[in-house]
Design an enzyme around this catalytic site. Structure first.
Site, PDB file in Angstrom:
ATOM      1  N   LYS A   1      88.099  71.450  90.153  1.00  0.00           N
ATOM      2  CA  LYS A   1      88.170  70.660  88.928  1.00  0.00           C
ATOM      3  C   LYS A   1      87.540  69.290  89.089  1.00  0.00           C
ATOM      4  O   LYS A   1      86.924  68.764  88.170  1.00  0.00           O
ATOM      5  CB  LYS A   1      89.625  70.501  88.467  1.00  0.00           C
TER       6      LYS A   1
ATOM      7  N   LYS B   1      87.164  84.076  88.889  1.00  0.00           N
ATOM      8  CA  LYS B   1      88.457  84.508  88.325  1.00  0.00           C
ATOM      9  C   LYS B   1      88.376  84.525  86.800  1.00  0.00           C
ATOM     10  O   LYS B   1      87.736  83.652  86.202  1.00  0.00           O
ATOM     11  CB  LYS B   1      89.504  83.500  88.812  1.00  0.00           C
TER      12      LYS B   1
ATOM     13  N   LYS C   1      91.271  81.389  81.194  1.00  0.00           N
ATOM     14  CA  LYS C   1      91.352  81.041  79.779  1.00  0.00           C
ATOM     15  C   LYS C   1      90.419  79.875  79.437  1.00  0.00           C
ATOM     16  O   LYS C   1      90.075  79.677  78.281  1.00  0.00           O
ATOM     17  CB  LYS C   1      92.792  80.707  79.415  1.00  0.00           C
TER      18      LYS C   1
END
Ligand code: AMP
Ligand code: TRP
Length: 329
Positions: free
Chosen positions: A115, A197, A200
């Site tokens: 991130k 992965k 969402k």
């Protein structure tokens, strides 16, 4: 009678939940609640480590509560609550920030590195400290097992280290938890990039199937999913990760064994396989959403309020012990 294990897990309301969340995490929880004391949280203070629209955040907390219920979490057996309604979580996170959590460890966290990228100076302290709040979530309940997807194993390992350090300093306050990860389905991959992965937060909506996606749309996404070169149906995660991922989804949502699927599709091509998989996913979503739609916002609110009371009682007792140990209040 054997004492029941205590289980804790949570999901952050930062986007629409996917079939990855269901397969990797929620489906395990449903099984575990029969033989354990379970606590499942909607961790909204984790969600705000990245910017959230306040109205969307509030909406998602209710939707995730309904998703837990629709999936089969029974609020009479398990505690379901919203993290921000139980103040002990942030209080303990602060204490652990001071005793047990080290910068060097946090810097190593893969989720943080992904991130933060290379712009660390613009990253909030909250995003950096995210795993400490997760450790607080887990340790407050004397949790023994934490059922999560593969990507969260590292955070549970860190929780163990933090708890051990704290215990060394102040005495045996915390239970040392363990991560529980499924053998199959612990990491459902993106439909477009099988090395990533399924998430969402993915920019491309065709990469994931949301639990609340229109079943017809989900079928289209399956048809557009990438496959590997080759034509036969074979389970080979190393060399054919895209197909292995589709087989895993089929097995998990269709309640089938992978070797059985491989046998059933011998001599058939990708076209037949994807069409059938689309049907399996479509049926799963239709049934899931029927249950979801039967639950009202008021029902969800009532479950959260009941969960808050129970979580509040457990955590206040634990906090009294912790505050005494460290010498505050
Ligand atoms: P998150 O959406 O990051 O809050 O994750 C909630 C839970 O779902 C965690 O236990 C994750 O490990 C799990 N999870 C999320 N995405 C996947 C995925 N693609 N495959 C398996 N588990 C997942
Ligand atoms: N960090 C987890 C995730 O991103 C969510 C989470 C927060 C969690 N607190 C937790 C999971 C405690 C298990 C236990 O998926």
């Amino acid at each position: 009678m054997k004492e029941q294990k205590t289980i804790f897990s949570g999901i952050k309301p930062s986007g629409d939940l996917t079939i990855g969340n269901y397969i990797g995490a929620i489906s395990q929880w449903v099984e575990m609640q029969e033989r354990s004391n379970c606590i499942f949280s909607i961790v909204d203070y984790h969600a705000i480590t990245v910017k959230q629209n306040p109205d969307d955040l509030r909406r998602r907390v209710l939707d995730i509560t309904k998703i837990y219920l629709a999936a089969g979490i029974n609020p009479k057996r398990s505690i379901i609550f919203q993290q921000s309604t139980v103040p002990a979580h942030t209080e303990l996170a602060w204490i652990l920030n001071c005793s047990g959590a080290y910068m060097a460890d946090l810097k190593k966290m893969t989720q943080y590195k992904d991130k933060a990228g290379d712009k660390e100076e613009a990253i909030s302290v909250g995003l950096f400290g995210y795993p400490v709040l997760m450790a607080a979530d887990i340790l407050l309940y004397d949790t023994q097992a934490v059922p999560v997807g593969d990507d969260q194993k590292q955070h549970v390992e860190l929780t163990r280290d933090i708890a051990k350090r704290f215990n060394n300093e102040y005495g045996p306050i915390f239970t040392i938890p363990e991560a529980v990860v499924k053998k199959e389905g612990a990491r459902v991959m993106s439909l477009l990039e099988p090395s990533k992965k399924m998430a969402k937060s993915d920019g491309s909506a065709n990469a994931f199937i949301a639990l609340l996606d229109d079943p017809e749309l989900a079928k289209k996404k399956i048809m557009k999913a990438v496959t590997d070169s080759g034509t036969d149906i074979d389970y080979d995660p190393e060399n054919r990760p895209a197909l292995a991922n589709l087989l895993t989804i089929y097995a998990q949502l269709g309640n089938r064994q992978i070797p059985r699927l491989v046998r059933d599709y011998a001599g058939k091509g990708y076209g037949d396989f994807k069409k059938d998989l689309g049907e399996v996913v479509g049926k799963f979503l239709t049934e899931f959403q029927t249950k979801f739609n039967e639950i009202s916002d008021d029902d969800a609110q009532a479950v959260l309020e009941e969960g808050r009371k129970q979580a509040q009682e457990i955590t206040e007792k634990k906090m009294t012990q912790i505050r005494q140990a460290i010498g505050v209040r």
